[in-house]
Design a protein around this motif. Structure first.
Motif, mmCIF file in Angstrom:
data_model
loop_
_atom_site.group_PDB
_atom_site.id
_atom_site.type_symbol
_atom_site.label_atom_id
_atom_site.label_comp_id
_atom_site.label_asym_id
_atom_site.label_seq_id
_atom_site.Cartn_x
_atom_site.Cartn_y
_atom_site.Cartn_z
ATOM 1 N N VAL A 272 -1.397 1.806 -7.704
ATOM 2 C CA VAL A 272 -1.377 2.960 -6.808
ATOM 3 C C VAL A 272 -1.334 2.523 -5.345
ATOM 4 C CG1 VAL A 272 -2.683 4.992 -6.048
ATOM 5 C CG2 VAL A 272 -2.493 4.465 -8.477
ATOM 6 N N ALA A 273 -2.156 1.564 -4.954
ATOM 7 C CA ALA A 273 -2.190 1.114 -3.560
ATOM 8 C C ALA A 273 -0.843 0.522 -3.139
ATOM 9 C CB ALA A 273 -3.305 0.095 -3.363
ATOM 10 N N GLY A 274 -0.214 -0.226 -4.019
ATOM 11 C CA GLY A 274 1.094 -0.803 -3.707
ATOM 12 C C GLY A 274 2.168 0.251 -3.552
ATOM 13 N N LEU A 275 2.142 1.283 -4.398
ATOM 14 C CA LEU A 275 3.117 2.365 -4.289
ATOM 15 C C LEU A 275 2.907 3.181 -3.015
ATOM 16 C CD1 LEU A 275 3.191 3.487 -8.020
ATOM 17 C CD2 LEU A 275 5.032 2.350 -6.770
ATOM 18 N N CYS A 276 1.646 3.390 -2.638
ATOM 19 C CA CYS A 276 1.354 4.088 -1.379
ATOM 20 C C CYS A 276 1.860 3.282 -0.181
ATOM 21 C CB CYS A 276 -0.144 4.352 -1.246
ATOM 22 S SG CYS A 276 -0.757 5.639 -2.355
ATOM 23 N N ALA A 277 1.673 1.969 -0.220
ATOM 24 C CA ALA A 277 2.173 1.114 0.854
ATOM 25 C C ALA A 277 3.698 1.157 0.917
ATOM 26 C CB ALA A 277 1.686 -0.317 0.651
ATOM 27 N N GLU A 278 4.338 1.249 -0.238
ATOM 28 C CA GLU A 278 5.792 1.324 -0.277
ATOM 29 C C GLU A 278 6.295 2.631 0.341
ATOM 30 O OE1 GLU A 278 9.207 0.453 -3.619
ATOM 31 O OE2 GLU A 278 7.134 -0.104 -4.038
ATOM 32 N N VAL A 279 5.627 3.743 0.058
ATOM 33 C CA VAL A 279 5.993 5.027 0.661
ATOM 34 C C VAL A 279 5.811 4.966 2.171
ATOM 35 C CG1 VAL A 279 5.266 7.451 0.874
ATOM 36 C CG2 VAL A 279 5.623 6.454 -1.368
#
Length: 128
Positions: A31-38
């Motif tokens: 989740v944290a990685g996907l949020c950083a990607e957004v």
């Protein structure tokens, strides 16, 4: 060499929104990685929307709802929004059930009313 000023409207190429393909079953540590990607997609582009392809997100459950809510909050904090592409009908039903209203690709964008605007004014009364 001289340049003539153009008359009329300028032609602007529309930018296609960034697309984030969400993986199969959602793992909490992703989740944290996907949020950083957004966040990076919104910072790097001129478009204020990230399209999230949720076709392969796996069985709809609270983990998927949590991920989409966190992605929306991250996008809003970065000055943008997320828009869902290819959501499963069960996922849509679950999102509506928990009260999470997200934009779907192909739908018209909902805007909030402007602040300080009265919708009704009595005859003879000044608008505030």
């Amino acid at each position: 060499m001289s340049c003539r000023a153009r008359r009329g409207l300028l032609i602007v190429d529309a930018k296609t929104p960034a697309v984030l393909v969400l993986p199969g079953p959602v793992a909490k540590d992703a989740v944290a990685g996907l949020c950083a990607e957004v966040r990076a997609m919104l910072a790097g582009g001129t478009a204020g929307t990230v399209v999230c392809d949720v076709a392969g997100i796996g069985p709809p459950g609270l983990a998927a709802v949590d991920l989409l809510a966190r992605l929306e909050v991250t996008a809003r904090r970065a000055g943008g929004r997320i828009r869902l592409r290819d959501p499963d009908p069960a996922l849509l039903a679950l999102l509506r059930f928990v009260g999470l209203r997200l934009q779907m690709e192909g739908e018209a964008e909902e805007r909030e009313p402007a602040l300080g605007v009265e919708e009704e004014v009595e005859p003879g009364q000044p608008a505030v």
